[in-house]
Write a protein that holds these residues in place. Structure first.
Motif, PDB file in Angstrom:
ATOM      1  N   CYS A 124       0.825  -1.216   0.000  1.00 55.71           N
ATOM      2  CA  CYS A 124       0.000   0.000   0.000  1.00 55.71           C
ATOM      3  C   CYS A 124       0.863   1.272   0.000  1.00 55.71           C
ATOM      4  O   CYS A 124       0.520   2.259  -0.651  1.00 55.71           O
ATOM      5  N   TYR A 125       2.000   1.230   0.725  1.00 61.01           N
ATOM      6  CA  TYR A 125       2.867   2.417   0.800  1.00 61.01           C
ATOM      7  C   TYR A 125       3.485   2.779  -0.548  1.00 61.01           C
ATOM      8  O   TYR A 125       3.931   3.902  -0.739  1.00 61.01           O
ATOM      9  N   ALA A 126       3.519   1.819  -1.471  1.00 56.81           N
ATOM     10  CA  ALA A 126       4.076   2.138  -2.794  1.00 56.81           C
ATOM     11  C   ALA A 126       3.239   3.217  -3.481  1.00 56.81           C
ATOM     12  O   ALA A 126       3.731   3.942  -4.343  1.00 56.81           O
ATOM     13  N   CYS A 127       1.977   3.319  -3.098  1.00 59.03           N
ATOM     14  CA  CYS A 127       1.086   4.288  -3.748  1.00 59.03           C
ATOM     15  C   CYS A 127       0.441   5.281  -2.793  1.00 59.03           C
ATOM     16  O   CYS A 127      -0.112   6.283  -3.241  1.00 59.03           O
ATOM     17  N   GLY A 141      -1.659   7.054  -5.528  1.00 59.51           N
ATOM     18  CA  GLY A 141      -2.971   7.115  -4.880  1.00 59.51           C
ATOM     19  C   GLY A 141      -3.004   8.271  -3.884  1.00 59.51           C
ATOM     20  O   GLY A 141      -1.960   8.805  -3.512  1.00 59.51           O
ATOM     21  N   PRO A 142      -4.204   8.653  -3.434  1.00 60.03           N
ATOM     22  CA  PRO A 142      -4.313   9.750  -2.461  1.00 60.03           C
ATOM     23  C   PRO A 142      -3.718   9.368  -1.113  1.00 60.03           C
ATOM     24  O   PRO A 142      -3.638   8.189  -0.789  1.00 60.03           O
ATOM     25  N   SER A 143      -3.297  10.363  -0.329  1.00 54.33           N
ATOM     26  CA  SER A 143      -2.821  10.079   1.028  1.00 54.33           C
ATOM     27  C   SER A 143      -3.989   9.539   1.847  1.00 54.33           C
ATOM     28  O   SER A 143      -5.098  10.048   1.779  1.00 54.33           O
ATOM     29  N   LEU A 144      -3.713   8.478   2.614  1.00 56.07           N
ATOM     30  CA  LEU A 144      -4.767   7.899   3.464  1.00 56.07           C
ATOM     31  C   LEU A 144      -4.583   8.317   4.923  1.00 56.07           C
ATOM     32  O   LEU A 144      -5.245   7.791   5.810  1.00 56.07           O
ATOM     33  N   LEU A 145      -3.684   9.265   5.133  1.00 56.37           N
ATOM     34  CA  LEU A 145      -3.449   9.762   6.489  1.00 56.37           C
ATOM     35  C   LEU A 145      -4.752  10.353   7.040  1.00 56.37           C
ATOM     36  O   LEU A 145      -5.404  11.160   6.363  1.00 56.37           O
ATOM     37  N   GLY A 146      -5.154   9.910   8.235  1.00 55.50           N
ATOM     38  CA  GLY A 146      -6.383  10.430   8.833  1.00 55.50           C
ATOM     39  C   GLY A 146      -7.653   9.850   8.222  1.00 55.50           C
ATOM     40  O   GLY A 146      -8.749  10.364   8.465  1.00 55.50           O
ATOM     41  N   PHE A 147      -7.531   8.758   7.456  1.00 52.87           N
ATOM     42  CA  PHE A 147      -8.688   8.166   6.762  1.00 52.87           C
ATOM     43  C   PHE A 147      -9.817   7.826   7.746  1.00 52.87           C
ATOM     44  O   PHE A 147     -10.979   8.177   7.525  1.00 52.87           O
ATOM     45  N   LYS A 164     -13.303  -1.764  -1.191  1.00 56.00           N
ATOM     46  CA  LYS A 164     -12.340  -1.024  -2.026  1.00 56.00           C
ATOM     47  C   LYS A 164     -11.043  -1.830  -2.183  1.00 56.00           C
ATOM     48  O   LYS A 164     -10.503  -1.931  -3.281  1.00 56.00           O
ATOM     49  N   VAL A 165     -10.566  -2.391  -1.076  1.00 58.85           N
ATOM     50  CA  VAL A 165      -9.334  -3.179  -1.154  1.00 58.85           C
ATOM     51  C   VAL A 165      -9.607  -4.494  -1.895  1.00 58.85           C
ATOM     52  O   VAL A 165      -8.778  -4.961  -2.669  1.00 58.85           O
ATOM     53  N   TYR A 166     -10.784  -5.064  -1.701  1.00 51.73           N
ATOM     54  CA  TYR A 166     -11.127  -6.332  -2.368  1.00 51.73           C
ATOM     55  C   TYR A 166     -11.151  -6.142  -3.884  1.00 51.73           C
ATOM     56  O   TYR A 166     -10.579  -6.930  -4.635  1.00 51.73           O
ATOM     57  N   ASN A 167     -11.856  -5.075  -4.318  1.00 52.51           N
ATOM     58  CA  ASN A 167     -11.948  -4.823  -5.760  1.00 52.51           C
ATOM     59  C   ASN A 167     -12.124  -3.332  -6.006  1.00 52.51           C
ATOM     60  O   ASN A 167     -13.237  -2.810  -6.018  1.00 52.51           O
ATOM     61  N   MET A 177      -5.393   0.971  -8.860  1.00 51.81           N
ATOM     62  CA  MET A 177      -5.143   0.179  -7.647  1.00 51.81           C
ATOM     63  C   MET A 177      -5.470  -1.296  -7.913  1.00 51.81           C
ATOM     64  O   MET A 177      -6.499  -1.606  -8.490  1.00 51.81           O
ATOM     65  N   PRO A 178      -4.569  -2.199  -7.499  1.00 56.27           N
ATOM     66  CA  PRO A 178      -4.812  -3.636  -7.726  1.00 56.27           C
ATOM     67  C   PRO A 178      -6.097  -4.112  -7.049  1.00 56.27           C
ATOM     68  O   PRO A 178      -6.519  -3.557  -6.036  1.00 56.27           O
ATOM     69  N   ARG A 179      -6.683  -5.170  -7.608  1.00 54.01           N
ATOM     70  CA  ARG A 179      -7.907  -5.768  -7.021  1.00 54.01           C
ATOM     71  C   ARG A 179      -7.468  -6.912  -6.101  1.00 54.01           C
ATOM     72  O   ARG A 179      -7.424  -8.066  -6.512  1.00 54.01           O
TER      73      ARG A 179
END
Ligand code: HEC
Length: 207
Positions: A124-127, A141-147, A164-167, A177-179
């Motif tokens: 996940c950190y790659a993006c 991908g967008p920053s997920l800080l504070g998601f 979202k992570v599943y697909n 983003m990978p599925r």
């Protein structure tokens, strides 16, 4: 580089024989696939079938960027991908954020020299940026800080994060983003763990 540009570059460099200017995009793609299939060698878990595009990939390859996908096409893809999502049978969507951090940091798995019997990482950190402590992260991908702080640790946001992570294409067609669940990259437990990483108030994402 988009697939289209890649194939076009192949044509220009003369890797595709014949008169490229007379060929349609579809013909170029078909020829390029043949060239790749004849030159790629299967190694370990990396089999030639990785060159075959499923319906989503084939459709997305027709457009240069996700925002160029026509609305009706995007909606059809998102609907078909929503139907692939399998939520955990026990209804529990939140795992352990510490295990999720390990998954988010790891880029191991699915390469020919990775051991296929060992779990893959989510990379996940790659993006995404996910914590203040980790200074090395990608920005595709967008920053997920504070998601979790922003969305709340509610059933609704757990369901969104898991799906979202599943697909990822179920929520934005032709996403980069990978599925992870759909393509069997992460297990159900690993997805629960990254959901916890994103939503648990104790996770570094929300500190
Ligand atoms: C190859 C790059 C890439 C990787 C790896 C990746 N993502 Fe993403 N992610 C994206 C992109 C690009 C978007 C924005 C477009 C979209 O919504 O699909 C995104 C969007 C998201 C969103 C939606 C954000 C929002 O505000 O709605 C979440 C949540 C997310 N990613 C979580 C993850 C997690 C967790 C992992 C690791 C398991 C991960 N991503 C791995 C590229 C990536």
């Amino acid at each position: 580089m988009t697939r289209k540009k890649f194939f076009a570059a192949l044509a220009v460099t003369g890797l595709i024989t014949g008169c490229a200017t007379m060929m349609s995009d579809a013909d170029i793609s078909k020829k390029a696939l043949l060239v790749m299939k004849s030159s790629f060698k299967e190694k370990g878990q990396a089999k030639l079938d990785r060159l075959d595009q499923d319906e989503v990939q084939a459709t997305c390859s027709l457009y240069e960027t996700p925002d160029k996908v026509p609305k009706d096409v995007a909606q059809r893809l998102e609907q078909s991908q929503l139907e692939t999502i399998r939520y955990p049978a026990d209804g529990q969507l939140l795992g352990n954020w510490k295990a999720g951090e390990v998954v988010a940091q790891s880029g191991v798995g699915k390469q020919y020299n990775d051991d296929p019997t060992r779990p893959s990482g989510g990379n996940c950190y790659a993006c995404h940026q996910l914590s203040k402590q980790e200074v090395s992260f990608g920005t595709i991908g967008p920053s997920l800080l504070g998601f979790g702080k922003a969305r709340g640790n509610t059933e609704e946001s757990r369901k969104y994060a898991y799906g979202k992570v599943y697909n990822s294409d179920a929520f934005s067609a032709c996403s980069n983003m990978p599925r992870f669940g759909h393509n069997g990259i992460l297990t159900e437990q690993q997805i629960k763990d990254v959901v916890a990483l994103m939503l648990d108030p104790e996770s570094p994402v929300n500190k």
